[in-house]
Scaffold this motif. Structure first.
Motif, PDB file in Angstrom:
ATOM      1  N   ARG A  68     -10.616  -9.614   2.614  1.00 48.39           N
ATOM      2  CA  ARG A  68     -10.806  -8.171   2.797  1.00 48.39           C
ATOM      3  C   ARG A  68     -11.588  -7.606   1.613  1.00 48.39           C
ATOM      4  N   ALA A 106      -9.806   5.054   7.399  1.00 53.34           N
ATOM      5  CA  ALA A 106      -8.904   3.902   7.431  1.00 53.34           C
ATOM      6  C   ALA A 106      -9.636   2.675   7.991  1.00 53.34           C
ATOM      7  N   LEU A 108      -0.492   9.674   3.408  1.00 54.35           N
ATOM      8  CA  LEU A 108      -1.553   9.670   2.399  1.00 54.35           C
ATOM      9  C   LEU A 108      -1.385  10.887   1.502  1.00 54.35           C
ATOM     10  N   THR A 114       8.406  -6.731   8.105  1.00 56.27           N
ATOM     11  CA  THR A 114       8.679  -5.289   8.253  1.00 56.27           C
ATOM     12  C   THR A 114       8.921  -5.059   9.744  1.00 56.27           C
ATOM     13  N   VAL A 158       4.604  -4.928  11.409  1.00 57.80           N
ATOM     14  CA  VAL A 158       3.951  -6.247  11.398  1.00 57.80           C
ATOM     15  C   VAL A 158       4.278  -6.881  10.048  1.00 57.80           C
ATOM     16  N   TYR A 159       4.032  -8.186   9.900  1.00 54.98           N
ATOM     17  CA  TYR A 159       4.254  -8.827   8.596  1.00 54.98           C
ATOM     18  C   TYR A 159       3.181  -8.356   7.608  1.00 54.98           C
ATOM     19  N   THR A 204      -6.496   8.825  -3.899  1.00 50.24           N
ATOM     20  CA  THR A 204      -5.392   8.982  -2.944  1.00 50.24           C
ATOM     21  C   THR A 204      -4.784   7.612  -2.677  1.00 50.24           C
ATOM     22  N   ILE A 263      -0.382   6.538  10.401  1.00 44.28           N
ATOM     23  CA  ILE A 263      -0.803   7.047   9.086  1.00 44.28           C
ATOM     24  C   ILE A 263      -1.190   8.522   9.210  1.00 44.28           C
ATOM     25  N   SER A 280      -1.600  -5.933   6.398  1.00 46.42           N
ATOM     26  CA  SER A 280      -1.044  -6.869   7.374  1.00 46.42           C
ATOM     27  C   SER A 280      -1.452  -8.294   6.973  1.00 46.42           C
ATOM     28  N   GLU A 291       1.215  -1.466  13.970  1.00 51.95           N
ATOM     29  CA  GLU A 291       1.248  -0.947  12.607  1.00 51.95           C
ATOM     30  C   GLU A 291       1.767   0.492  12.565  1.00 51.95           C
TER      31      GLU A 291
HETATM   32  O1  TXA Z   1       2.624  -1.055   9.518  1.00 52.40           O
HETATM   33  C1  TXA Z   1       1.806  -1.112   8.600  1.00 52.40           C
HETATM   34  O2  TXA Z   1       1.242  -0.097   8.156  1.00 52.40           O
HETATM   35  C2  TXA Z   1       1.502  -2.490   8.020  1.00 52.40           C
HETATM   36  C3  TXA Z   1       2.768  -3.028   7.352  1.00 52.40           C
HETATM   37  C4  TXA Z   1       2.535  -4.330   6.632  1.00 52.40           C
HETATM   38  O3  TXA Z   1       3.308  -2.054   6.505  1.00 52.40           O
HETATM   39  N1  TXA Z   1       0.418  -2.445   7.107  1.00 52.40           N
HETATM   40  C5  TXA Z   1      -0.866  -2.258   7.485  1.00 52.40           C
HETATM   41  O4  TXA Z   1      -1.751  -2.350   6.432  1.00 52.40           O
HETATM   42  O5  TXA Z   1      -1.210  -2.037   8.631  1.00 52.40           O
HETATM   43  P1  TXA Z   1      -3.315  -2.495   6.634  1.00 52.40           P
HETATM   44  O6  TXA Z   1      -3.861  -2.730   5.257  1.00 52.40           O
HETATM   45  O7  TXA Z   1      -3.628  -3.516   7.651  1.00 52.40           O
HETATM   46  O8  TXA Z   1      -3.734  -1.051   7.084  1.00 52.40           O
HETATM   47  C6  TXA Z   1      -3.591   0.028   6.193  1.00 52.40           C
HETATM   48  C7  TXA Z   1      -4.537   1.111   6.524  1.00 52.40           C
HETATM   49  C8  TXA Z   1      -5.972   0.651   6.350  1.00 52.40           C
HETATM   50  O9  TXA Z   1      -6.691   1.044   7.504  1.00 52.40           O
HETATM   51  C9  TXA Z   1      -6.424   1.382   5.104  1.00 52.40           C
HETATM   52  O10 TXA Z   1      -7.790   1.655   5.099  1.00 52.40           O
HETATM   53  C10 TXA Z   1      -5.571   2.650   5.164  1.00 52.40           C
HETATM   54  O11 TXA Z   1      -4.326   2.195   5.606  1.00 52.40           O
HETATM   55  N2  TXA Z   1      -5.425   3.233   3.825  1.00 52.40           N
HETATM   56  C11 TXA Z   1      -4.666   2.809   2.803  1.00 52.40           C
HETATM   57  N3  TXA Z   1      -4.845   3.592   1.716  1.00 52.40           N
HETATM   58  C12 TXA Z   1      -5.747   4.533   2.047  1.00 52.40           C
HETATM   59  C13 TXA Z   1      -6.378   5.612   1.371  1.00 52.40           C
HETATM   60  N4  TXA Z   1      -6.107   5.888   0.089  1.00 52.40           N
HETATM   61  N5  TXA Z   1      -7.265   6.356   2.058  1.00 52.40           N
HETATM   62  C14 TXA Z   1      -7.550   6.096   3.357  1.00 52.40           C
HETATM   63  N6  TXA Z   1      -7.002   5.069   4.053  1.00 52.40           N
HETATM   64  C15 TXA Z   1      -6.121   4.301   3.419  1.00 52.40           C
END
Ligand code: TXA
Ligand code: MG
Length: 315
Positions: free
Chosen positions: A58, A221, A100, A33, A36-37, A117, A183, A143, A180
């Protein structure tokens, strides 16, 4: 070019078919992406979803981002999409913005860590969007690093971290943004910034015509946990170049191997090279790495957030 049985170039004519096959068989695919990957599973495949959590190490209560191929696809997987959410998402997608919203009944709780959510984004990578179209469902992807470590911005980083635990790595070259996604929670009004990232807060506020609520205390998050994004070496944050040089000579005086993060005074370069410079520091066996605190405009907020996480005491 990287050669390994588990790696395929995005432009290889067989890459799409191979990735679809792995995902259909309950495997996981590392996808490129612009941020990040990611480590991807189809959102309707419980075996792949389980594998994402086990490979990453995780907890299954930590929700995953659902990656869509277009804004239109959102209506199938989210509900109560506010006008604000629609305005910002259609302006920023494809791009490093995650939103979200309430999830629709169709989205499995395994993706959202049992929450009602979910977080969605449309990544700015052609291969990855074609893969989402080919699987016909969104791809859930955190990630592609082990939990708590620095996110990967090249296919080599993914291989270094996950090795043959990942069934296939699609090499789409180095990530252009390198931190990243931003959000934003659109279930509240005004919408709230949950994680600073690849799209600056000010840009979202300009599109919205109003201010976002800032990050608050304990975030929901997982990226907000202390000591997330940690390399093994110590990260020292300097206020400016003079301070960085002071820290450098002090570290050297006490016999530490150290250096200053390079970024040519340019925030996009700082963001896109930060994680690889952290990884190189570890590979080179540095005891510490000195980073100059960026200003808080533009990508500065996301860079500072990652530096603070990386410099936090380990838990
Ligand atoms: O750039 C990015 O966002 C990358 C690329 C791969 O798309 N993805 C990424 O995913 O950073 P990850 O899993 O490392 O971080 C996603 C964040 C996490 O902190 C997670 O807790 C939050 O998004 N998250 C996802 N769904 C959520 C929800 N329903 N409520 C609160 N936080 C959420
Ligand atoms: Mg992560």
């Amino acid at each position: 070019m990287l050669r390994h049985p588990n790696i395929i170039q995005a432009e290889d004519p067989t890459s799409l078919l191979r990735a679809v096959e792995v995902l259909g068989n309950g495997g996981v695919v590392a996808i490129p992406t612009e941020t990040v990957y990611g480590l991807a599973a189809a959102v309707n495949n419980p075996s792949s979803l389980n594998k994402v959590f086990s490979v990453k190490g995780r907890p299954t209560t930590h929700p995953l981002i659902a990656h869509l191929s277009s804004f239109e696809q959102l209506h199938e997987w989210a509900k109560d999409i506010s006008d604000d959410a629609a305005t910002v998402a259609s302006a920023c997608w494809p791009g490093p913005l995650s939103i979200l919203l309430k999830k629709s009944d169709k989205l499995l709780f395994a993706v959202t860590g049992n929450r009602d959510t979910a977080v969605f984004r449309v990544p700015a990578n052609d291969f990855t969007r074609r893969l989402i179209d080919a699987t016909q469902v969104p791809l859930a992807a955190p990630s592609a690093n082990r939990f708590g470590k620095v996110s990967p911005t090249t296919a080599q980083h993914v291989l270094d971290d996950l090795g043959s635990d990942v069934d296939l790595i699609v090499d789409g070259g180095p990530c252009t943004i390198g931190v990243e996604s931003t959000i934003v929670d659109f279930t509240c009004n005004p919408p709230q910034l949950l994680r600073p990232g690849g799209i600056p807060q000010e840009d979202i506020e300009t599109i919205l015509g109003k201010a976002l609520q800032g990050q608050q205390g304990e975030s929901r998050a997982s990226g907000m946990l202390q000591s997330h994004y940690s390399p093994s070496c110590q990260i020292l944050i300097a206020n400016d170049l003079a301070h960085a040089n002071d820290l450098l000579s002090h570290q050297q005086t006490i016999g530490y191997k150290t250096r200053i993060v390079k970024f040519s005074g340019n925030l996009p370069i700082y963001a896109s090279t930060l994680y690889s410079q952290m990884r190189e520091a570890d590979t080179d066996g540095l005891d510490s790495l000195i980073a100059i605190k960026p200003g808080q405009q533009g990508l500065g907020l996301a860079i500072l957030d990652r530096l603070l996480k990386a410099s936090a005491p380990r838990i």
